[in-house]
Design a protein around this motif. Structure first.
Motif, mmCIF file in Angstrom:
data_model
loop_
_atom_site.group_PDB
_atom_site.id
_atom_site.type_symbol
_atom_site.label_atom_id
_atom_site.label_comp_id
_atom_site.label_asym_id
_atom_site.label_seq_id
_atom_site.Cartn_x
_atom_site.Cartn_y
_atom_site.Cartn_z
ATOM 1 N N SER A 432 0.848 -1.194 0.000
ATOM 2 C CA SER A 432 0.000 0.000 0.000
ATOM 3 C C SER A 432 0.885 1.247 0.000
ATOM 4 N N SER A 433 0.273 2.361 -0.386
ATOM 5 C CA SER A 433 1.011 3.636 -0.421
ATOM 6 C C SER A 433 1.525 4.004 0.967
ATOM 7 N N VAL A 434 0.732 3.696 2.005
ATOM 8 C CA VAL A 434 1.116 4.012 3.384
ATOM 9 C C VAL A 434 2.354 3.213 3.796
ATOM 10 N N ASP A 435 2.360 1.904 3.473
ATOM 11 C CA ASP A 435 3.507 1.051 3.809
ATOM 12 C C ASP A 435 4.763 1.512 3.079
ATOM 13 N N GLU A 436 4.590 1.873 1.798
ATOM 14 C CA GLU A 436 5.732 2.320 0.991
ATOM 15 C C GLU A 436 6.345 3.589 1.582
ATOM 16 N N LEU A 437 5.486 4.515 1.998
ATOM 17 C CA LEU A 437 5.963 5.755 2.613
ATOM 18 C C LEU A 437 6.706 5.480 3.919
ATOM 19 N N ARG A 438 6.162 4.528 4.700
ATOM 20 C CA ARG A 438 6.800 4.189 5.983
ATOM 21 C C ARG A 438 8.212 3.648 5.760
ATOM 22 N N VAL A 439 8.354 2.715 4.814
ATOM 23 C CA VAL A 439 9.673 2.141 4.507
ATOM 24 C C VAL A 439 10.611 3.227 3.990
ATOM 25 N N SER A 440 10.067 4.137 3.177
ATOM 26 C CA SER A 440 10.869 5.220 2.621
ATOM 27 C C SER A 440 11.429 6.102 3.728
ATOM 28 N N ARG A 441 10.623 6.391 4.717
ATOM 29 C CA ARG A 441 11.070 7.262 5.807
ATOM 30 C C ARG A 441 12.090 6.562 6.711
ATOM 31 N N ILE A 442 11.914 5.262 6.921
ATOM 32 C CA ILE A 442 12.915 4.510 7.693
ATOM 33 C C ILE A 442 14.255 4.523 6.949
ATOM 34 N N THR A 443 14.189 4.306 5.622
ATOM 35 C CA THR A 443 15.410 4.311 4.800
ATOM 36 C C THR A 443 16.095 5.666 4.857
ATOM 37 N N THR A 444 15.304 6.736 4.852
ATOM 38 C CA THR A 444 15.855 8.092 4.933
ATOM 39 C C THR A 444 16.693 8.261 6.192
ATOM 40 N N ALA A 445 16.150 7.787 7.313
ATOM 41 C CA ALA A 445 16.872 7.901 8.585
ATOM 42 C C ALA A 445 18.174 7.100 8.546
ATOM 43 N N VAL A 446 18.122 5.891 7.993
ATOM 44 C CA VAL A 446 19.322 5.036 7.907
ATOM 45 C C VAL A 446 20.377 5.681 7.006
ATOM 46 N N LEU A 447 19.927 6.189 5.835
ATOM 47 C CA LEU A 447 20.860 6.853 4.917
ATOM 48 C C LEU A 447 21.494 8.083 5.567
ATOM 49 N N GLY A 448 20.709 8.798 6.356
ATOM 50 C CA GLY A 448 21.230 9.976 7.050
ATOM 51 C C GLY A 448 22.368 9.616 7.986
#
Length: 584
Positions: A432-448
């Protein structure tokens, strides 16, 4: 949802403010042991105002980011002119502004190799890529590469290529930002890098592509204005004669060479007078060969800069933010115009720094080195021509430049993980779009977090050179797959995936054993790979790998891949069906 965003934004701002305040006072106590400058409150005030302003943009964008399409591509609602400025903003990064001017400051004419290389990649995108990308893609360049191929293998490769390029590119931005804040606030370098990491995560986590795009547009306009003013002020001192500027730079370089004990020793071994050798060193800044010394390195470096442009994930992503292929072409036209103009300015700024900065003890350490390193040449020049107020302006704009580019890079890395790996590979397109956004935000934190660690490790590197390594990897992995999948009927899933990985692994491997990493980071005495850039070898390996494994592929899937070429060609050139697939 909006309340949550507001609370989290407030929390981040509070954390950032307390970190800055504590760090400034801590740094003030230690100022005697470091080469950092005293805290410049005029510059910091302008800097702080810009950060607060861009955080408000992020808050506004957060209220508009309701779906994955909004987060990744700003809902496809950006015009060609706006997107052209945003692409120019992405391209006019720390590498372009700080790195190229630093390369010109250190090597003279040879620093132009970056400007020319970065710029000539645009015709490839204009005539081969922009329209096809917009017609075939949705969120990431993997959507284009995987259009007629088996989804899982090609997306695993695309995500891998994107993440490696993003990480190398991120290093350069973090180093530039760290040095800038260290110089401006009088902070420890690592604290400066952490602050950049925190702010970058705020922009991406809450604002997505809408915030990133608008920060880029505003920043591009301010950077073009600031660089124009700097170049104007430099040329005004020489009655707008570039020739007089170059002559003065040669004279200064000659005098600096005469004061160098190494030159005197070298003159003695060669049996010439120190004056004659010093004159040669001064004149050499107007000739090629000081930076890239052998033909293979020169060709390889040029290939990396030219073809890497067409493989940069955060640039390719920008073509999905416009509503049509026509607007995509218009984006490239405007981007090329602004970038070309800007690179002319960086050349003048670099020579201006030789004349006005290298001779001024205010900008030097006790050992005679430039405060903050050569990457800060343009920032010091800002103070030389415009005082503290203009220094504050340029510092704020340079920092916003880095921040917005880092946000765009992080966004492309996050989309590779959430859209290409999680949604398509792990969830087989059913996320779902919600799940995709959640994973994207977790990845953002890890990349940071990873970006902060790498930024600290690569502190001493020239930022433009670090970006050139990212370009080499993009040219070796992403570009061959994109090019062959769109333009060659015989390309298959197996060929694209294996060939792409060959290009990627070769580029990363050769980069690791080159001087820039093997000697400068790992501190071995000699590099195993003798050339400046791996592109001539790794890009060739990528193309040959794609061709060879496609030709040898007799699997049932290969027939399906080849049969899908005509439908792909019609879609890429006409755009029929593009609007529905893009989700806009």
């Amino acid at each position: 949802m909006k309340t949550t965003h507001t609370r989290l934004s407030a929390l981040f701002v509070a954390l950032l403010t307390s970190t800055l305040a504590g760090s400034v006072f801590a740094a003030g106590a230690d100022m005697g042991q470091t080469t950092q400058q005293p805290t410049n409150w005029v510059a910091i005030s302008m800097f702080g105002a810009f950060v607060v302003f861009t955080l408000f943009i992020t808050k506004w964008a957060a209220s508009r980011t309701k779906s994955a399409a909004d987060f990744y591509t700003a809902g496809g609602g950006i015009t060609g002119f706006q997107n052209g400025l945003a692409i120019a903003g992405d391209y006019m990064s720390a590498a372009s502004f700080l790195g190229i001017s630093a390369a010109v400051y250190a090597n003279g004419y040879d620093g132009l190799i970056y400007s020319v290389g970065f710029l000539v990649g645009w015709p490839v995108i204009t005539f081969l890529m922009a329209e096809r990308l917009r017609n075939l893609g949705r969120f990431t360049f993997a959507d284009v590469a995987a259009y007629r191929f088996q989804q899982k293998p090609i997306r695993v490769f695309s995500a891998s290529g994107t993440l490696v390029v993003v990480l190398f590119y991120l290093i350069a931005q973090m180093v530039g930002a760290g040095q800038l804040i260290k110089l401006l606030f009088g902070l420890e370098y690592w604290i400066a890098v952490v602050i950049v990491g925190v702010l970058m995560m705020v922009y991406v986590l809450f604002g997505g592509m809408t915030a990133t795009t608008w920060v880029q547009i505003i920043k591009a306009g301010l950077l073009l204005a600031g660089a124009s003013f700097m170049a104007f002020m430099v040329l005004a001192q020489f009655h707008f004669s570039p020739e007089a500027l170059f002559a003065k730079a040669i004279e200064i370089k000659t005098n600096l060479a005469l004061a160098d004990t190494k030159i005197i020793a070298e003159a003695a071994t060669k049996g010439v007078t120190p004056e004659a050798l010093a004159a040669t060193k001064g004149v050499s800044i107007m000739g090629p060969g000081g930076f890239v010394k052998d033909p293979i390195s020169a060709i390889s470096f040029g290939m990396a800069l030219m073809f890497g442009t067409a493989g940069l994930p955060h640039i390719l992503m920008r073509f999905f933010t416009v509503p049509s292929a026509k607007e995509a072409r218009k984006s490239v036209f405007w981007a090329t115009t602004w970038i070309g103009y800007f690179y002319i300015l960086t050349f003048i700024i670099g020579f201006g720094a030789i004349v006005l900065v290298s001779t001024n003890p205010e900008f030097k350490t006790a050992a005679g080195q430039l405060l903050g390193g050569n990457n800060m040449a343009a920032v010091h020049l800002a103070k030389a021509v415009g005082g503290n107020i203009f220094l504050g302006f340029i510092s704020a704009v340079a920092f916003a430049t880095i921040l917005a580019v880092v946000a765009g890079l992080t966004l492309s890395g996050a989309s590779a993980v959430s859209h290409d790996l999680y949604s398509t590979v792990v969830k087989a397109g059913k996320a779902s779009s919600v799940d995709e956004l959640r994973v994207s935000r977790i990845t953002t934190a890890v990349l940071g977090v990873i970006a902060v660690i790498l930024g600290i490790l690569f502190e001493k590197q020239n930022v433009a050179f670090m970006v050139s390594l990212a370009f080499a990897i993009a040219a070796s992995a992403n570009f061959p797959v994109l090019f062959m999948s769109v333009l060659w009927k015989g390309c298959t899933t197996r060929g694209a995936t294996i060939g792409g990985f060959i290009g990627l692994i070769t580029a990363v491997g050769l980069t690791l054993i080159s001087k820039s990493v093997w000697v400068d980071v790992f501190h071995y005495s000699d590099a195993i790979f003798p050339y400046t850039s791996p592109a001539i070898f790794s890009m060739t390996a990528g193309f040959i790998g794609i061709w060879l494994f496609s030709v040898l592929d007799n699997s049932p899937r290969a027939a399906v891949d080849k049969a899908g070429y005509e439908a792909q060609r019609v879609r890429s050139e006409t755009g029929i069906g593009a609007a529905g697939a893009s989700g806009h």
